[in-house]
Design a protein around this motif. Sequence first.
Motif, PDB file in Angstrom:
ATOM      1  N   UNK A  60      16.073   5.158  49.122  1.00 55.02           N
ATOM      2  CA  UNK A  60      16.346   4.646  50.914  1.00 55.02           C
ATOM      3  C   UNK A  60      14.902   3.475  50.609  1.00 55.02           C
ATOM      4  N   UNK A  61      13.629   3.353  49.937  1.00 53.21           N
ATOM      5  CA  UNK A  61      13.233   1.828  50.175  1.00 53.21           C
ATOM      6  C   UNK A  61      13.115   1.586  48.624  1.00 53.21           C
ATOM      7  N   UNK A  62      13.096   1.944  47.245  1.00 51.01           N
ATOM      8  CA  UNK A  62      12.491   0.949  45.830  1.00 51.01           C
ATOM      9  C   UNK A  62      14.187   1.372  45.316  1.00 51.01           C
ATOM     10  N   UNK A  63      14.763   2.241  45.198  1.00 49.61           N
ATOM     11  CA  UNK A  63      16.126   1.507  44.401  1.00 49.61           C
ATOM     12  C   UNK A  63      16.981   1.461  45.050  1.00 49.61           C
ATOM     13  N   UNK A  64      17.565   0.256  46.080  1.00 54.88           N
ATOM     14  CA  UNK A  64      17.768  -0.302  47.092  1.00 54.88           C
ATOM     15  C   UNK A  64      18.039  -0.967  47.675  1.00 54.88           C
ATOM     16  N   UNK A  65      18.776  -1.641  48.265  1.00 55.83           N
ATOM     17  CA  UNK A  65      19.034  -3.522  48.308  1.00 55.83           C
ATOM     18  C   UNK A  65      18.114  -3.741  49.107  1.00 55.83           C
ATOM     19  N   UNK A  75      21.729  -1.217  45.159  1.00 58.43           N
ATOM     20  CA  UNK A  75      20.477  -2.624  44.893  1.00 58.43           C
ATOM     21  C   UNK A  75      21.143  -3.712  42.813  1.00 58.43           C
ATOM     22  N   UNK A  76      21.095  -4.281  43.022  1.00 61.57           N
ATOM     23  CA  UNK A  76      21.658  -4.525  42.302  1.00 61.57           C
ATOM     24  C   UNK A  76      21.825  -4.370  40.736  1.00 61.57           C
ATOM     25  N   UNK A  77      22.979  -4.014  39.686  1.00 63.64           N
ATOM     26  CA  UNK A  77      23.153  -3.833  38.618  1.00 63.64           C
ATOM     27  C   UNK A  77      21.366  -3.685  37.754  1.00 63.64           C
ATOM     28  N   UNK A  78      21.353  -4.648  37.932  1.00 66.75           N
ATOM     29  CA  UNK A  78      19.370  -5.401  37.199  1.00 66.75           C
ATOM     30  C   UNK A  78      18.171  -4.950  37.764  1.00 66.75           C
ATOM     31  N   UNK A  79      18.485  -4.206  38.984  1.00 68.24           N
ATOM     32  CA  UNK A  79      17.369  -3.359  40.163  1.00 68.24           C
ATOM     33  C   UNK A  79      17.585  -1.942  39.071  1.00 68.24           C
ATOM     34  N   UNK A  80      18.510  -1.277  39.601  1.00 65.05           N
ATOM     35  CA  UNK A  80      18.930  -0.260  39.060  1.00 65.05           C
ATOM     36  C   UNK A  80      18.516  -0.457  37.976  1.00 65.05           C
ATOM     37  N   UNK A  81      18.745  -1.038  36.997  1.00 62.79           N
ATOM     38  CA  UNK A  81      18.783  -0.587  35.776  1.00 62.79           C
ATOM     39  C   UNK A  81      17.370  -0.652  35.741  1.00 62.79           C
ATOM     40  N   UNK A  82      16.476  -1.484  36.087  1.00 63.39           N
ATOM     41  CA  UNK A  82      14.555  -1.633  35.986  1.00 63.39           C
ATOM     42  C   UNK A  82      14.620  -0.787  36.073  1.00 63.39           C
ATOM     43  N   UNK A  83      14.905  -0.138  37.605  1.00 60.51           N
ATOM     44  CA  UNK A  83      13.934   1.186  37.682  1.00 60.51           C
ATOM     45  C   UNK A  83      14.340   3.040  37.916  1.00 60.51           C
ATOM     46  N   UNK A  84      15.760   2.990  36.686  1.00 60.28           N
ATOM     47  CA  UNK A  84      16.195   3.312  35.863  1.00 60.28           C
ATOM     48  C   UNK A  84      14.890   3.982  34.887  1.00 60.28           C
ATOM     49  N   UNK A 115      28.189   4.975  39.754  1.00 62.30           N
ATOM     50  CA  UNK A 115      28.396   4.467  40.133  1.00 62.30           C
ATOM     51  C   UNK A 115      27.721   3.180  38.600  1.00 62.30           C
ATOM     52  N   UNK A 116      26.888   3.164  38.477  1.00 62.27           N
ATOM     53  CA  UNK A 116      26.316   2.238  37.303  1.00 62.27           C
ATOM     54  C   UNK A 116      25.990   2.618  36.320  1.00 62.27           C
ATOM     55  N   UNK A 117      26.889   3.164  35.863  1.00 62.96           N
ATOM     56  CA  UNK A 117      27.470   3.824  34.133  1.00 62.96           C
ATOM     57  C   UNK A 117      27.251   4.975  33.518  1.00 62.96           C
ATOM     58  N   UNK A 118      26.481   5.876  34.563  1.00 61.07           N
ATOM     59  CA  UNK A 118      25.996   6.915  33.486  1.00 61.07           C
ATOM     60  C   UNK A 118      26.876   8.460  34.178  1.00 61.07           C
TER      61      UNK A 118
END
Length: 287
Positions: A60-65, A75-84, A115-118
């Motif tokens: 809702x607040x962190x792993x989001x646009x 979020x963008x793939x880069x943001x999701x990757x970093x948070x994951x 969505x991000x390939x996992x």
Amino acid sequence: MSQPLQVSAPLVDVQWLKSALGHPRLVVLDASWYLPDANRDGRAEFGERRIPGAQFFDFDKTIADTESDLPHMLPSPDVFEAEARKLGINRDSVVVCYDGAGIFSAPRAWWMLKVFGHDQVAVLDGGLPAWVAASCALETGTASTPVPGNFEAEVVPDRLAQLPDVISAVESGDRRIVDARGAARFAGEAPEPRPGLRSGHMPGAQNLPYSDVVADGHFRSVHELAELFAARGIKQGDNVIATCGSGVTASVLALAMESSGLGRASVYDGSWAEWGARDDLPIATGR
């Protein structure tokens, strides 16, 4: 576990997760999120009790646009990757998501990872209530900081529907749209909880309230799920877009479809929060 750790289905049960706890490849995510009228705080409850070793997945607040006016957009793939990676997720991790309601918000985390390939990701059927009911161990206080992972995000396009895709589906009728909101909201008989949104649904959409696919916090049987979708004219192999208010319970329908063997549905990320705010987009009312 004597066998190599893996998930072969979108759902796992309490016994599976209990036996897998402590495995070096396992990552457990608490993805609890609630509507404002629930008067519950997922992050606060995570600190009070959680499955041992779990990390909090804040879509809702962190792993989001965070720059979007729409709620918890991807979020963008880069943001999701970093948070994951911060959550300790590796390319070969087996991820299990759960929530404090049983089945409500965890499927959103499942869908985001898909969505991000996992591929190796599942939802705990029954969530934290089922874990507690089985008298399994709980953890409290501040969660430990995991070793950063090496997850790599790669978008899987057919799991995501965006506004142009939905407009095309409405105009051409070549894709089925299924709406997870309650019947009154779908029909335009009840106001939307978010201010400024029109009431109704996308022309041609079918209504399958997410609450119909669960019972006592668990998904219904494969046979029951297939019947519910069939009653909306949806069968195996159909090209389906799932939508709802803001993309959370649409993910419940996507998981229900996949777990019942009907195939993969894409989720409309903006959902009614986006469609209902646009005066230039058509709406329909009635059941």
